[in-house]
Design an enzyme around this catalytic site. Structure first.
Site, PDB file in Angstrom:
ATOM      1  N   TYR A 121      11.447 -30.653  34.608  1.00 13.41           N
ATOM      2  CA  TYR A 121      12.882 -31.017  34.297  1.00 13.41           C
ATOM      3  C   TYR A 121      13.505 -30.505  35.768  1.00 13.41           C
ATOM      4  O   TYR A 121      14.290 -29.707  36.260  1.00 13.41           O
ATOM      5  CB  TYR A 121      12.884 -30.268  33.287  1.00 13.41           C
ATOM      6  CG  TYR A 121      12.764 -28.930  31.785  1.00 13.41           C
ATOM      7  CD1 TYR A 121      13.787 -29.642  31.336  1.00 13.41           C
ATOM      8  CD2 TYR A 121      11.738 -28.450  31.458  1.00 13.41           C
ATOM      9  CE1 TYR A 121      12.827 -29.796  30.039  1.00 13.41           C
ATOM     10  CE2 TYR A 121      11.606 -28.581  30.514  1.00 13.41           C
ATOM     11  CZ  TYR A 121      12.733 -29.345  29.245  1.00 13.41           C
ATOM     12  OH  TYR A 121      11.731 -28.940  28.155  1.00 13.41           O
TER      13      TYR A 121
ATOM     14  N   ALA B  51      10.612 -34.090  28.212  1.00 13.02           N
ATOM     15  CA  ALA B  51       9.715 -33.539  28.939  1.00 13.02           C
ATOM     16  C   ALA B  51       7.765 -33.409  27.991  1.00 13.02           C
ATOM     17  O   ALA B  51       7.139 -33.554  28.616  1.00 13.02           O
ATOM     18  CB  ALA B  51      10.163 -31.690  29.439  1.00 13.02           C
TER      19      ALA B  51
ATOM     20  N   ASP C 131      11.162 -26.435  34.525  1.00 13.26           N
ATOM     21  CA  ASP C 131      12.033 -25.210  34.770  1.00 13.26           C
ATOM     22  C   ASP C 131      13.067 -25.737  34.056  1.00 13.26           C
ATOM     23  O   ASP C 131      14.475 -26.540  34.419  1.00 13.26           O
ATOM     24  CB  ASP C 131      12.274 -25.576  36.721  1.00 13.26           C
ATOM     25  CG  ASP C 131      13.802 -24.930  36.619  1.00 13.26           C
ATOM     26  OD1 ASP C 131      13.564 -24.098  36.167  1.00 13.26           O
ATOM     27  OD2 ASP C 131      14.551 -25.461  37.246  1.00 13.26           O
TER      28      ASP C 131
ATOM     29  N   CYS D 173      15.633 -19.541  33.014  1.00 17.90           N
ATOM     30  CA  CYS D 173      16.891 -18.523  33.356  1.00 17.90           C
ATOM     31  C   CYS D 173      17.266 -18.525  32.527  1.00 17.90           C
ATOM     32  O   CYS D 173      19.079 -18.030  32.507  1.00 17.90           O
ATOM     33  CB  CYS D 173      18.050 -19.642  34.192  1.00 17.90           C
ATOM     34  SG  CYS D 173      18.300 -21.587  32.472  1.00 17.90           S
TER      35      CYS D 173
END
Length: 353
Positions: free
Chosen positions: A185, A233, A253, A293
């Site tokens: 990512y 991914a 990430d 996040c």
């Protein structure tokens, strides 16, 4: 709906905010007295936010919503250009008060309105547009000597992840020449480019071809090589395992995987899948950096996903470091949602036979 004053049951004044009866947070307070929400008030808030970020350089988050006393407003500064996110109906309704103050306090030559999913959920149908000035076709971002030229179309959707700046610096500090590094990512390759600069063999994985194009141009300017793979991914990681590839350091990430509590089970399964592949790809003594996040994904959730992945891969791991978002993305204890970025640095070691 509109500006409202809040009082306690005893009649004590508590503050002034914007009332949205149908919103998840019906009242968001801007100030904790009964003063006006005028341009002078907002200019003072903006100037205070700027003072707190003095010394951080020309590229940083200037306003981080509630953590800076601005519910529903996020502003990223890229030198003379601002990217502005309006996330609530209240922030949009008050724009004629804070927008002139933002222009005056920052002296920015241009500002771009960036629509978000938060705005759509609030019922705001916003389109990308210049709030003032002439927005350049490319957003030029320099971070510690690496220059990224980000097309405006990409800046409007994903921008540049300022919140990983300190992690990128920590990561570069521990990379050694000759190591193999995998950046998953990768977006525009902030981790991969730093690894390549240290003499590592870097591979970046992302499904966004525009972002990988930014990475390639930045690598050429820097005079380094970063290999890239475009694709999903988990599938790319599975393919790397099948190829027998090994890496000394791996960065995971992903974008926000849990935007509401109902998304959490799926997010934890995906983190476990990603970490399972990563553990199988690591050289002995290698490390995995995994970030979330999403506010709803807690540190404990990441650790649970890592334990599940470790069990499947017959691997224990040490938690070397836990980091959070940098100081220009502040978080306050009274608003838990302002703490959203968590990064675990894991160092696996095999179980004894």
């Amino acid at each position: 709906e509109g500006v409202a004053r809040l009082f306690s049951a005893e009649g004590e004044p508590l503050g002034v905010g914007y009332l949205e009866p149908k919103a998840r947070a019906a009242l968001r307070l801007y100030r904790f007295d009964l003063g006006p929400l005028d341009s002078a008030f907002f200019q003072g808030r903006i100037e205070a936010a700027a003072r707190r970020r003095a010394g951080l350089g020309p590229h940083h988050r200037l306003i981080h919503a509630e953590a800076d006393g601005f519910p529903g407003l996020v502003v990223d500064r890229f030198d003379r250009v601002l990217l502005v996110q309006v996330r609530t109906r209240g922030a949009w309704a008050l724009k004629d008060r804070w927008l002139p103050a933002l222009r005056s306090a920052t002296g920015a030559s241009a500002a771009l309105l960036v629509p978000t999913e938060y705005a759509r959920r609030a019922g705001l149908e916003l389109k990308p547009r210049a709030l003032w000035g002439e927005v350049p076709e490319h957003l030029v971002v320099e971070e510690d000597g690496i220059v990224f030229e980000i097309p405006l179309a990409l800046a409007q959707t994903k921008g540049f992840y300022l919140d990983q700046r300190e992690n990128r610096r920590l990561f570069e500090a521990e990379v050694r020449p000759g190591e193999a590094v995998l950046d998953v990512y990768s977006h525009v390759g902030g981790f991969a480019l730093r690894a390549a600069r240290k003499g590592a063999r870097a591979l970046a994985v992302d499904r966004d071809l525009a972002a990988l194009g930014v990475l390639d141009r930045a690598a050429q300017k820097l005079g380094v090589r970063v290999d890239v793979r475009s694709g999903d991914a988990p599938a790319v990681l599975a393919a790397l395992v099948a190829e027998g590839r090994r890496f000394h350091r791996i960065v995971l990430d992903p974008p926000a995987l849990a935007k509401s509590p109902r998304d959490l089970p799926r997010a934890k399964r995906l983190f476990a899948e990603l970490l399972g592949h990563a553990f199988r790809l690591l050289e002995p003594g290698g490390r995995v950096w995994v970030s979330s996040c999403s506010y709803y994904v807690k540190e404990a959730d990441l650790l649970e996903a890592a334990r599940r992945a470790g069990a499947d891969a017959r691997t224990r791991f040490r938690v070397v470091r836990i980091t959070h978002q940098p100081e220009d993305h502040p978080w306050v204890a009274q608003v838990p949602e302002t703490l959203y970025l968590k990064t675990l640095v894991l160092e696996p070691y095999p179980l004894a036979p």
